[in-house]
Design an enzyme around this catalytic site. Sequence first.
Site, PDB file in Angstrom:
ATOM      1  N   SER A  63     -15.935  24.976  45.925  1.00  0.00           N
ATOM      2  CA  SER A  63     -17.233  24.955  46.184  1.00  0.00           C
ATOM      3  C   SER A  63     -17.817  25.931  47.335  1.00  0.00           C
ATOM      4  CB  SER A  63     -17.915  23.720  46.497  1.00  0.00           C
ATOM      5  OG  SER A  63     -18.158  23.011  45.219  1.00  0.00           O
ATOM      6  N   LYS A  66     -20.004  28.580  46.108  1.00  0.00           N
ATOM      7  CA  LYS A  66     -21.652  28.406  45.654  1.00  0.00           C
ATOM      8  C   LYS A  66     -22.317  29.070  46.846  1.00  0.00           C
ATOM      9  CE  LYS A  66     -20.257  23.954  43.673  1.00  0.00           C
ATOM     10  NZ  LYS A  66     -20.203  22.408  44.001  1.00  0.00           N
ATOM     11  N   TYR A 190     -18.581  29.820  36.369  1.00  0.00           N
ATOM     12  CA  TYR A 190     -18.445  28.904  37.190  1.00  0.00           C
ATOM     13  C   TYR A 190     -16.953  28.537  37.594  1.00  0.00           C
ATOM     14  CZ  TYR A 190     -18.726  24.483  39.573  1.00  0.00           C
ATOM     15  OH  TYR A 190     -18.640  23.316  40.352  1.00  0.00           O
ATOM     16  N   TYR A 242     -22.268  17.559  50.324  1.00  0.00           N
ATOM     17  CA  TYR A 242     -22.374  16.593  49.250  1.00  0.00           C
ATOM     18  C   TYR A 242     -23.144  15.194  49.861  1.00  0.00           C
ATOM     19  CZ  TYR A 242     -18.922  19.524  47.495  1.00  0.00           C
ATOM     20  OH  TYR A 242     -18.052  20.365  47.169  1.00  0.00           O
ATOM     21  N   VAL A 260     -13.340  21.312  47.365  1.00  0.00           N
ATOM     22  CA  VAL A 260     -12.467  20.367  47.277  1.00  0.00           C
ATOM     23  C   VAL A 260     -11.067  20.967  47.531  1.00  0.00           C
ATOM     24  CG1 VAL A 260     -13.659  18.829  46.012  1.00  0.00           C
ATOM     25  CG2 VAL A 260     -12.260  20.393  44.558  1.00  0.00           C
TER      26      VAL A 260
HETATM   27  N1  GLU Z   1     -14.459  23.273  40.723  1.00  0.00           N
HETATM   28  C1  GLU Z   1     -14.797  22.054  41.455  1.00  0.00           C
HETATM   29  C2  GLU Z   1     -15.535  21.418  40.372  1.00  0.00           C
HETATM   30  O1  GLU Z   1     -16.512  21.781  39.858  1.00  0.00           O
HETATM   31  C3  GLU Z   1     -15.539  22.406  42.673  1.00  0.00           C
HETATM   32  C4  GLU Z   1     -16.028  20.926  43.238  1.00  0.00           C
HETATM   33  C5  GLU Z   1     -15.842  21.072  44.966  1.00  0.00           C
HETATM   34  O2  GLU Z   1     -15.106  22.091  45.639  1.00  0.00           O
HETATM   35  O3  GLU Z   1     -16.519  20.429  45.599  1.00  0.00           O
HETATM   36  O4  GLU Z   1     -15.211  20.316  40.258  1.00  0.00           O
END
Ligand code: GLU
Length: 306
Positions: A63, A66, A190, A242, A260
């Site tokens: 993430s 992003k 993505y 989050y 993650v």
């Molecule tokens: N590729 C992971 C997902 O889409 C990213 C989630 C993350 O890093 O929080 O579930």
Amino acid sequence: MDYQKILEEIADEIKPLFSQGKVADYIPALRDVEPSDFAMSVEFIDGSVYNVGCSKKKFSIQSISKVFTYSMSLCIYEKSLYKRVWHEPSGDPFNSLVQLEYENGIPRNPFINAGAIVTADTLVSKYKNSKKAFQEIKRFIDEISSADITINEEVYHSELKYGFRNMALVNLMKSFKNIENDIDEVMKTYFKQCSFEMSTNELAKAMLYLANHGTHPLTNKKYLNQSQAKRVNSLLLTCGHYDASGDFAFRVGLPGKSGVGGGIVAIVPKMMALCVYSPKLNKQGNSLIGTKALELFTTKTGLSIF
Ligand code: GLU
């Protein structure tokens, strides 16, 4: 201040925590990491760098990507992007579906999965297809990190195969007409951006533009204007972790983004960017030791934004 000494103290003080936390396993390929890895890098806007641990080891940025795609999209679409992705914390897990249903397919912010999927869609629209959008994302990250980064194909295919909730999110948003392109094109983009691998050293350098009003201090290239850089940093502070964003702000006091894969980046405005890596996560999916290491850093140095 002796930053090298501070990093070494932190590396020592976090050792008792290695028994805690859990490596992400909902994407099977993410399990294949060394759970006791730890690295931390600090890069100042004048280019001086301090590292501790395996700071050259590449890990899945997940993430953290992003931040890059949202910066790219904000630069292209400016304020019109806010209509498709809001800027409020969600208070929900990173892959939650519930809010999206009653908020008509508009994600709360670009740092939960739904928001990042819409952001990927905007880049597919701009560059016409997933292949070109991905090339542009790679070009952007290569340039700001002065690296030639690659994706981990195994992680990418694992996400494609097991990303059930992400597929649900994109379908739901498509039903609300907040996805313009073919969902496979969007999800390829993505999942690929999440599968990039970088080291803490590369990520700290890559984030420097956010510590310097949107202009990379080492190349003088402008990626965002000052107002946009303020907005990205504000979103990192309020939404970067989050449903633990409040807790991270409370403990660390810096804008930051976790993934993650176990990485966390953080910004000390007008001064430095940091990155920490430790793959065992807390309940909200953020690096447990990474969060503690950043908390220790701001406590020891007094360098929070407050
Ligand atoms: N590729 C992971 C997902 O889409 C990213 C989630 C993350 O890093 O929080 O579930």
